[in-house]
Design a protein around this motif. Structure first.
Motif, PDB file in Angstrom:
ATOM      1  N   ASN A 184      39.094  33.683  35.599  1.00 29.40           N
ATOM      2  CA  ASN A 184      40.296  33.324  36.570  1.00 29.40           C
ATOM      3  C   ASN A 184      41.449  33.252  35.602  1.00 29.40           C
ATOM      4  O   ASN A 184      41.569  32.568  34.813  1.00 29.40           O
ATOM      5  N   THR A 185      42.353  34.508  35.667  1.00 28.40           N
ATOM      6  CA  THR A 185      43.386  34.422  34.981  1.00 28.40           C
ATOM      7  C   THR A 185      44.657  34.463  35.798  1.00 28.40           C
ATOM      8  O   THR A 185      45.933  34.118  35.231  1.00 28.40           O
ATOM      9  N   ALA A 186      44.573  34.756  37.046  1.00 24.45           N
ATOM     10  CA  ALA A 186      45.654  34.854  37.999  1.00 24.45           C
ATOM     11  C   ALA A 186      46.376  33.590  38.392  1.00 24.45           C
ATOM     12  O   ALA A 186      47.482  33.457  38.766  1.00 24.45           O
ATOM     13  N   GLN A 226      36.251  32.367  46.952  1.00 18.58           N
ATOM     14  CA  GLN A 226      36.378  33.623  47.418  1.00 18.58           C
ATOM     15  C   GLN A 226      37.349  33.975  48.483  1.00 18.58           C
ATOM     16  O   GLN A 226      38.241  34.928  48.267  1.00 18.58           O
ATOM     17  N   SER A 227      37.610  32.985  49.394  1.00 19.52           N
ATOM     18  CA  SER A 227      38.751  33.123  50.357  1.00 19.52           C
ATOM     19  C   SER A 227      40.054  33.168  49.615  1.00 19.52           C
ATOM     20  O   SER A 227      40.767  33.916  49.848  1.00 19.52           O
ATOM     21  N   ARG A 232      44.902  36.508  49.007  1.00 19.78           N
ATOM     22  CA  ARG A 232      45.946  36.884  48.024  1.00 19.78           C
ATOM     23  C   ARG A 232      45.936  38.042  47.395  1.00 19.78           C
ATOM     24  O   ARG A 232      46.690  38.395  46.596  1.00 19.78           O
ATOM     25  N   GLY A 233      45.461  38.983  48.059  1.00 18.73           N
ATOM     26  CA  GLY A 233      45.281  40.554  47.718  1.00 18.73           C
ATOM     27  C   GLY A 233      44.107  40.770  46.906  1.00 18.73           C
ATOM     28  O   GLY A 233      44.074  42.217  46.671  1.00 18.73           O
ATOM     29  N   TYR A 234      43.372  39.925  46.486  1.00 14.52           N
ATOM     30  CA  TYR A 234      42.084  40.438  45.717  1.00 14.52           C
ATOM     31  C   TYR A 234      41.035  40.887  46.350  1.00 14.52           C
ATOM     32  O   TYR A 234      39.907  40.404  46.733  1.00 14.52           O
ATOM     33  N   ALA A 235      41.110  42.276  47.012  1.00  9.29           N
ATOM     34  CA  ALA A 235      40.098  42.577  47.901  1.00  9.29           C
ATOM     35  C   ALA A 235      38.791  42.788  47.448  1.00  9.29           C
ATOM     36  O   ALA A 235      37.848  42.852  47.932  1.00  9.29           O
ATOM     37  N   ASP A 236      38.635  42.966  46.030  1.00  6.47           N
ATOM     38  CA  ASP A 236      37.436  43.219  45.386  1.00  6.47           C
ATOM     39  C   ASP A 236      36.815  42.277  44.621  1.00  6.47           C
ATOM     40  O   ASP A 236      36.282  42.377  43.550  1.00  6.47           O
ATOM     41  N   PHE A 237      37.257  40.942  44.795  1.00 11.43           N
ATOM     42  CA  PHE A 237      37.051  39.739  44.109  1.00 11.43           C
ATOM     43  C   PHE A 237      35.545  39.523  44.151  1.00 11.43           C
ATOM     44  O   PHE A 237      34.831  39.763  45.557  1.00 11.43           O
ATOM     45  N   SER A 238      34.689  39.159  43.273  1.00 12.00           N
ATOM     46  CA  SER A 238      33.409  38.631  43.173  1.00 12.00           C
ATOM     47  C   SER A 238      32.999  37.647  42.532  1.00 12.00           C
ATOM     48  O   SER A 238      33.590  37.222  41.304  1.00 12.00           O
ATOM     49  N   ILE A 239      31.755  36.934  42.881  1.00 10.60           N
ATOM     50  CA  ILE A 239      31.317  35.786  41.945  1.00 10.60           C
ATOM     51  C   ILE A 239      30.148  36.400  41.258  1.00 10.60           C
ATOM     52  O   ILE A 239      29.219  36.572  42.029  1.00 10.60           O
ATOM     53  N   PHE A 295      46.642  42.552  50.726  1.00  9.08           N
ATOM     54  CA  PHE A 295      45.519  42.427  51.614  1.00  9.08           C
ATOM     55  C   PHE A 295      45.475  40.998  51.775  1.00  9.08           C
ATOM     56  O   PHE A 295      45.492  40.165  50.691  1.00  9.08           O
ATOM     57  N   ASN A 296      45.047  40.529  53.017  1.00  7.46           N
ATOM     58  CA  ASN A 296      44.863  39.034  53.350  1.00  7.46           C
ATOM     59  C   ASN A 296      43.641  38.975  54.080  1.00  7.46           C
ATOM     60  O   ASN A 296      43.720  39.384  55.350  1.00  7.46           O
TER      61      ASN A 296
END
Length: 814
Positions: A184-186, A226-227, A232-239, A295-296
């Motif tokens: 996580n850098t953002a 994840q939520s 906050r716009g990170y639609a392709d975020f993954s763990i 994106f939200n």
């Protein structure tokens, strides 16, 4: 004799092979039974007289008897053509003891063990005991106790019984020593972990238990993580992965999660497809994202829920609204489509009530806003539930829907309620710091004979008060909800017994009244009442504050006759009667002593309060009250020789002279202070005060700025109340883990601000008193109990003697 023998190991479900010449069974004999009946064996055996028995059938019979788990050994013998079944019964569990458990209640453990097959009176199965051991260890692991040990002890008893003792050594909870989010850098770790239930030890860990590891909590935190990004716009975020490491001593946990943030995406388009039912422009109002927005995911899901709720309110009870985001990774945009499947429009065939053993169905049915034979409406169902909760007759209310078999456009509603006591027959003793010992006898019923009518009759005796009252109210005189009620009271009070806590005089009051209630909307109700009453007031020369003595003398009457009329309005949106968590009340009322009364006056009372649910069960409550009174008409004082009356809240004087307009009657004054008012101060002690007796020249004694009365039989000035009062409260209810049922008890932190004034012209914010503290409200078996620990943080001169840190009241009072 030919012998047939076989032994089946249940764990592997294998059978021993043996050879047998088929024969016809002429009879069946069972040997070895003690507790199990022969009929039970025959029920599972499935071999009857006259059947031809083969080797395969014998093996099936043995397997069937083993599967009952009643027997530890089964043998088949042949005595001629008689089939002999020899069994060894498993022992029964005579006693089941659990010790050493603190984190999980014994009753909860025994209930879980019974589901697995381990309970007193059941057949003992070693395999079941092993499963129990593993299940208990798993439950404690979920609570972060990795040092737990579960040791079963089995003791043989007589008559083929056993005693099972389960010894639990819980050990210490493993504490989280580190939470590391990698990649996580953002955002900062503090921002990301703000809403986590898991975390390292902090000042509130003793309450929140956030530093105690739990797999369930961790799963929830990963979903929140994840939520957080996807909102906050990170639609392709993954763990990518999660690692949980435990120290060798099993006392410390280390959590790490590897994440891939991805890129920020914006909305490129929104579409509504499927069977829209309503005009698209109407549905578009419920779309919470628009082109160009970040994106939200929360807004996307809220759109689905809102459209689904709207359709459910017009009959589409099983509507589905699925959102499908389409990512364009090249342009970093998301195109969102909502597919709407309304399904059939359904109506409610029947409304069925369950659990109301005392309350008549009609009492519940008249509160229902979802009617039989009408289109299904989720909003009407939700409102029906709230109205039922507001009755105060039920602990819980649940409304379920079921499809009607063979029909795709009908549902039945089942309203399940759990009744609670709505009344009491009381012969008891109560106590309050204001009234002292309270002897009471009463019959109170808010659900009289299950009709929903309210009935009360009671008597009370305390240090200063004797009262008798009787009341009856029918909230549904008509089907439209017009209610009617009657009330009769008699009271006799001698306030001189309370010392300088209250103005020294006595009165006795008799009254009769009738009330009519009219519903205006589903949330609003008007009430109007008419009454007649009389009050006789006795003052004590030299002891009663001179201002009150002068008033009675100037009035020329000790007995005051009153015709009263009142009108009040209530707007109620609370979600519960006993312990609301959202919604509120607005009330306003005017009470008038009508022409022909000894003193013509009017009073106005208004209150506004609201509950807001906060974070994790915390509830914010704000309340504001105002009261004001005055006289009207041209009523004048009678002849009197007293031209003086000491004023309160200042050093000005008010003269009561013949021909002068009558002032607001002191027996109707407003007071401040008390356990249900401005906490931290004694009941009814704040505001205007006056002295008893007079100076040598006949003028009333004035209180000093600090509340002393020079040359007076009463060292302190006595509270006399005023014609104007304001009160404000801010309160936060706490979700304490040992108070699961908020309908039984609630704890809160509070701040009260208020004061009573001689009249509205004397209002000054500088004279407001304030207090802070903690309060417990408990619906105890003996009646409502309120305990408050309050500390005044702002006072006026002379208030210090009325400060009261601990306040409580309990017992039924009328």
């Amino acid at each position: 004799m030919k012998r047939i023998a076989a032994l089946i190991l249940l764990a592997s479900l294998s059978t021993s092979a043996f050879a047998l010449e088929p024969f016809v069974v002429s009879d069946i004999r069972i040997e070895g039974l003690n507790r199990i009946s022969a009929g039970t064996v025959f029920n599972y055996l499935q071999i009857n007289k006259g059947d031809r028995l083969t080797t395969d059938e014998a093996q099936q019979a043995i397997r069937a008897l083993y599967n009952t788990k009643f027997f530890s050994d089964v043998e088949l013998d042949r005595d001629g053509n008689i089939l002999v079944i020899k069994v060894t019964e498993r022992p029964s569990i005579a006693k089941l003891n659990i010790r050493g458990n603190h984190d999980i209640k014994t009753d909860d453990l025994k209930k879980g063990l019974k589901d697995i097959g381990l309970a007193e009176g059941e057949t003992f199965d070693r395999l079941a005991l092993d499963r129990v051991q593993q299940e208990l260890i798993r439950q404690y692991y979920n609570r972060g106790k990795y040092n737990v040990s579960v040791i079963p002890h089995v003791t043989k008893l007589d008559r083929n019984r056993v005693s099972v003792d389960i010894e639990i050594r819980e050990g210490k909870v493993a504490k989280i020593k580190e939470v590391n989010i990698v990649g996580n850098t953002a955002f900062t770790d503090k921002e990301i972990e703000k809403g986590f239930e898991s975390g390292t030890t902090n000042l509130l860990s003793w309450y929140s238990k956030n530093d105690q590891y739990s797999q369930d909590k961790l799963s929830g935190d990963l979903k929140k993580l994840q939520s957080y990004y996807m909102d906050r716009g990170y639609a392709d975020f993954s763990i990518d992965s999660t690692q949980v490491t435990i120290a060798p001593d099993k006392r410390a946990m280390y959590i790490a999660a590897d994440v891939v943030q991805g890129d920020i995406y914006h909305i490129s388009g929104t579409h509504l497809l499927g069977q829209l039912i309503l005009p698209e422009e109407t549905l578009r109002k419920l779309v919470f994202v628009k082109d160009g927005d970040l994106f939200n995911r929360r807004a996307v899901e809220a759109t689905s829920d809102s459209i689904k709720a709207l359709l459910a309110n017009i009959g589409y009870a099983f509507a589905k609204v699925n959102s499908v985001p389409k990512l364009d990774k090249e342009h970093k945009t998301v195109d969102v489509t909502w597919y709407i499947q309304p399904g059939p429009r359904v109506y409610v065939r029947r409304v069925i009530f369950q659990g109301n053993t005392r309350t008549e169905d009609d009492v519940l049915r008249r509160e229902m806003r979802q009617l039989e034979g009408s289109w299904y409406s989720q909003a009407a169902i939700d409102r029906s539930k709230i109205r039922l909760q507001q009755l105060g007759f039920f602990k819980t209310v649940k409304i379920d829907k079921q499809t009607v078999p063979g029909s795709d456009d009908e549902v039945d509603l089942t309203v399940k309620v759990e009744e609670q006591s709505a009344g009491s027959l009381t012969f008891g003793v109560g106590y309050s710091q204001y009234s002292g010992i309270i002897l009471s006898s009463s019959v109170s019923e808010n659900n009289f004979l299950g009709t929903g009518d309210r009935f009360t009759i009671g008597a009370e005796r305390s240090d200063y008060l004797t009262s008798i009252n009787a009341g009856y109210y029918n909230p549904y005189l008509t089907e439209n909800g017009i209610g009617i009620g009657y009330n009769a009271t008699f009271s006799k009070a001698d306030y001189s017994s309370l010392g300088d806590q209250y103005a020294s005089y006595s009165n006795s009051t008799k009254s009769l009244s009738t009330t009519l209630g009219v519903p205006i909307t589903d949330f609003d109700r008007l009430s109007a009442s008419l009454g007649i009453g009389s009050t006789k007031i006795n003052t004590y020369e030299g002891y009663t504050p001179q201002v009150l003595v002068d008033y009675i003398n100037a009035l020329g009457h000790q007995t005051i006759h009153t015709w009263t009329g009142s009108l009040s309005w209530v707007h109620d949106t609370r979600n519960s009667y006993w312990a609301p968590t959202h919604g509120g009340q607005l009330t306003a009322g005017v009470n008038v002593a009508l022409p022909g009364s000894t003193v013509q006056y009017w009073t106005f009372n208004a209150e506004a309060n609201h509950y807001w649910p906060l974070w994790k069960g915390f509830v914010l409550y704000l309340d504001g009250k105002v009261g004001y009174g005055d006289t009207y008409g041209n009523q004048k004082y009678a002849d009197t020789t007293s031209d003086y009356a000491p004023a309160s809240g200042g050093n000005s004087q008010v003269g009561y002279k013949a021909g002068q307009t009558i002032a607001f009657p002191f027996w109707m004054n407003f007071y401040a202070g008390g356990v249900t008012d401005l906490r931290g101060f004694q009941d009814n002690t704040l505001g205007p005060r006056a002295c008893g007796g007079a100076n040598t020249d006949g003028t009333p004694i004035k209180p000093s700025p600090t509340g002393f009365c020079a040359n007076s039989p009463y060292y302190y000035a006595q509270p006399i109340g005023g014609a104007f009062k304001v009160l404000g409260t801010a309160e936060v209810y706490l979700p304490l883990p040992f108070l699961k049922d908020i309908n039984t008890a609630r704890v809160s932190l509070f701040m009260d601000v208020g004061q009573a004034y001689q009249n509205v012209q004397n209002f000054s914010a500088k004279q407001l008193d304030a207090s802070v503290g903690i309060s417990l409200h408990w619906q105890a078996p003996i009646g409502p109990l309120i305990i408050s620990l309050g500390t005044p943080i702002r006072t006026q001169p002379g208030d210090s003697q009325y400060e009261e840190r601990i306040q409580f009241t309990f017992g039924s009072q009328f």
